[in-house]
Structures are given as structure tokens and as C-alpha cells.
Write a protein that holds these residues in place. Sequence first.
Motif, PDB file in Angstrom:
ATOM      1  N   ASN A  60       0.859  -1.176   0.000  1.00 41.13           N
ATOM      2  CA  ASN A  60       0.000   0.000   0.000  1.00 41.13           C
ATOM      3  C   ASN A  60       0.894   1.224   0.000  1.00 41.13           C
ATOM      4  N   ILE A  61       0.565   2.192  -0.838  1.00 42.58           N
ATOM      5  CA  ILE A  61       1.371   3.406  -0.943  1.00 42.58           C
ATOM      6  C   ILE A  61       0.540   4.581  -0.439  1.00 42.58           C
ATOM      7  N   TYR A  62       1.131   5.322   0.516  1.00 40.41           N
ATOM      8  CA  TYR A  62       0.484   6.490   1.102  1.00 40.41           C
ATOM      9  C   TYR A  62       1.383   7.700   0.905  1.00 40.41           C
ATOM     10  N   SER A  63       0.778   8.881   0.968  1.00 37.39           N
ATOM     11  CA  SER A  63       1.532  10.117   0.818  1.00 37.39           C
ATOM     12  C   SER A  63       1.037  11.140   1.830  1.00 37.39           C
ATOM     13  N   GLN A  64       1.952  11.975   2.312  1.00 34.50           N
ATOM     14  CA  GLN A  64       1.580  13.077   3.195  1.00 34.50           C
ATOM     15  C   GLN A  64       2.438  14.280   2.826  1.00 34.50           C
ATOM     16  N   ARG A  65       1.800  15.327   2.412  1.00 41.17           N
ATOM     17  CA  ARG A  65       2.506  16.567   2.082  1.00 41.17           C
ATOM     18  C   ARG A  65       2.668  17.416   3.317  1.00 41.17           C
ATOM     19  N   GLU A  66       3.497  18.440   3.220  1.00 39.05           N
ATOM     20  CA  GLU A  66       3.786  19.297   4.371  1.00 39.05           C
ATOM     21  C   GLU A  66       2.540  19.911   4.979  1.00 39.05           C
ATOM     22  N   ASN A  67       1.586  20.323   4.155  1.00 39.80           N
ATOM     23  CA  ASN A  67       0.402  21.018   4.669  1.00 39.80           C
ATOM     24  C   ASN A  67      -0.758  20.059   4.987  1.00 39.80           C
ATOM     25  N   GLU A  68      -0.540  18.756   4.902  1.00 38.93           N
ATOM     26  CA  GLU A  68      -1.586  17.780   5.176  1.00 38.93           C
ATOM     27  C   GLU A  68      -1.369  17.150   6.555  1.00 38.93           C
ATOM     28  N   SER A  69      -2.458  16.960   7.300  1.00 32.53           N
ATOM     29  CA  SER A  69      -2.332  16.380   8.637  1.00 32.53           C
ATOM     30  C   SER A  69      -2.442  14.861   8.623  1.00 32.53           C
TER      31      SER A  69
END
Length: 87
Positions: A60-69
Motif C-alpha cells: 500500500n502506498i500512502y503520501s503526506q505533504r507538508e500542509n496535510e495532517s
Amino acid sequence: MARRIKAHPGYTETLGSLLGIVGAEINTDLTDAKPVLKAADQTGGNVVLSFQKFKSDGINIYSQRENESEFVFLARDTQTRYVVNRR
């Protein structure tokens, strides 16, 4: 065929040895498994992920950007290469 023979109530390890269907049991606990990831930044904001999934069917591939909680689910991938093109 071996699975059917082993499921029979009269099956024994001795019988399995005679038939040549007794092998080493492989017990892999994937609950704490972590793939080895490599990322290559491409032009236009794309990132190419390459990974080794070892004995699992995929990751499973997940992503979290700087402005995302929270982490955002991107994909369940069975190939060893994935292009992230979140814009």
C-alpha cells in the motif's frame, strides 16, 4: 493434489514422506514487514518509487505533504515500480 492428500483424515507425516510431499513449512509474518523504497524525483513534480515487496503480493502506498495532517492512500501496487503524480 498434495493439499488434498494432506487434508485427508488418514494422512500421516510418514505417508507424506513416502509420497515426497512433506516440505519445510514456511511461516512468514508480514504484519511488521516494511518494503525497501527508493525514490527518484522526476521533472514536473512526479516521483518514481521502486521497491522490493519480498514475499508479499504488493504494498500500500500512502503520501503526506507538508500542509496535510493525514496520510492519503494512493494505491495498492503489485508491480515494483510506481509513479506518484500528485499535483
